[in-house]
Scaffold this active site. Sequence first.
Site, short mmCIF file in Angstrom:
data_model
loop_
_atom_site.label_atom_id
_atom_site.label_comp_id
_atom_site.label_asym_id
_atom_site.label_seq_id
_atom_site.Cartn_x
_atom_site.Cartn_y
_atom_site.Cartn_z
N ASN A 220 0.98 -1.43 0.11
CA ASN A 220 -0.29 -0.36 0.28
C ASN A 220 0.82 1.02 -0.29
O ASN A 220 1.41 1.19 0.57
CB ASN A 220 -0.92 -0.09 1.51
CG ASN A 220 -1.65 1.07 1.05
OD1 ASN A 220 -2.16 2.13 1.45
ND2 ASN A 220 -3.12 0.61 1.91
N CYS B 209 -5.73 10.19 0.47
CA CYS B 209 -4.12 11.32 1.30
C CYS B 209 -4.47 12.77 0.90
O CYS B 209 -5.36 13.07 -0.36
CB CYS B 209 -3.18 10.65 0.93
SG CYS B 209 -3.24 8.86 1.17
#
Length: 315
Positions: A107, A138
Amino acid sequence: MDHLNNQSPVDLAVNIGGIQLANPVMTASGTFGYGREFAQFVNLDAIGGIVVKGISIEPRAGNPPQRIVETPCGMLNAIGLENVGLERFIAQKLPYLRSIKCRVVVNILGDSVEEYAYLAEKLSEHAGIDGLEVNISCPNVKKGGVAFGTNPAMAQAVTEAVKKHSTLPVIVKLSPNVTDIAAMAKAVEAGGADAISLINTLIGMAIDIDKRRPRLANIIGGLSGPAIKPIALRMVWQVANAVSIPVIGIGGIGTTEDALEFLIAGATAVQIGTANFYDPGAADTIISGLTTYLEQHNETSLINLIGSLDTGVLS
């Protein structure tokens, strides 16, 4: 030839965008460390795949405590993407991951398109990594902190950048904190994603009524666990019907029955997340349970279950 008679005739193998898994059970990023931490609890060689803790270019210390709060049927976390960083992951974590038989997916996370591209390029240079999972929940610091995963154009752009700089299959992990999950899925598919995983955590909070303070130091955090399963299942079904690439279901999966629901809804594989904390052997149990289910229903291949949901008029 006696050993052949002891093998189950059931085939659990699936393919996720070019990643061949022995079975559809994976572990979710952020809930399984870097794999080695769970070696005493589960047979790592038998899992379909491990998705390691999210990796950024530089190490991250994460948020201050309190970082985890238990909630009814789930948990809130605000870990803050704590991780060892790219250099230490390659030097200290990857050698062990190369020694196990299951597939390894890394990831990745960043604060700009360029950071995602850099991570993709560097990780593609090393053996022992079977695919990348792109965390687009994010914030893009160059765009005022807007999360990549809430804007289709930004999600497509980061997907394109990762694909351009990587030779590995790319899975994009979708955030549920959007109005139209199918639109996000279509955007990353257009960007070249080989597969999609969903859902990431839902945004929530908890309050200490005596102190009248947030229970998390970060105030808000990500909600996961059984409480989010119905939402995750609905979104997986929507996305599986909106795109032509494989979908990995995540969200409140802790039993064989949970996994079967996601597979029948259209997921090609599933990831076990919060359940790893309260039942570290969940992955083993679910793999065994899937075999039993197929045998009981006279199915020889798990693939026959995928997307088999009958949504005709109920009588």
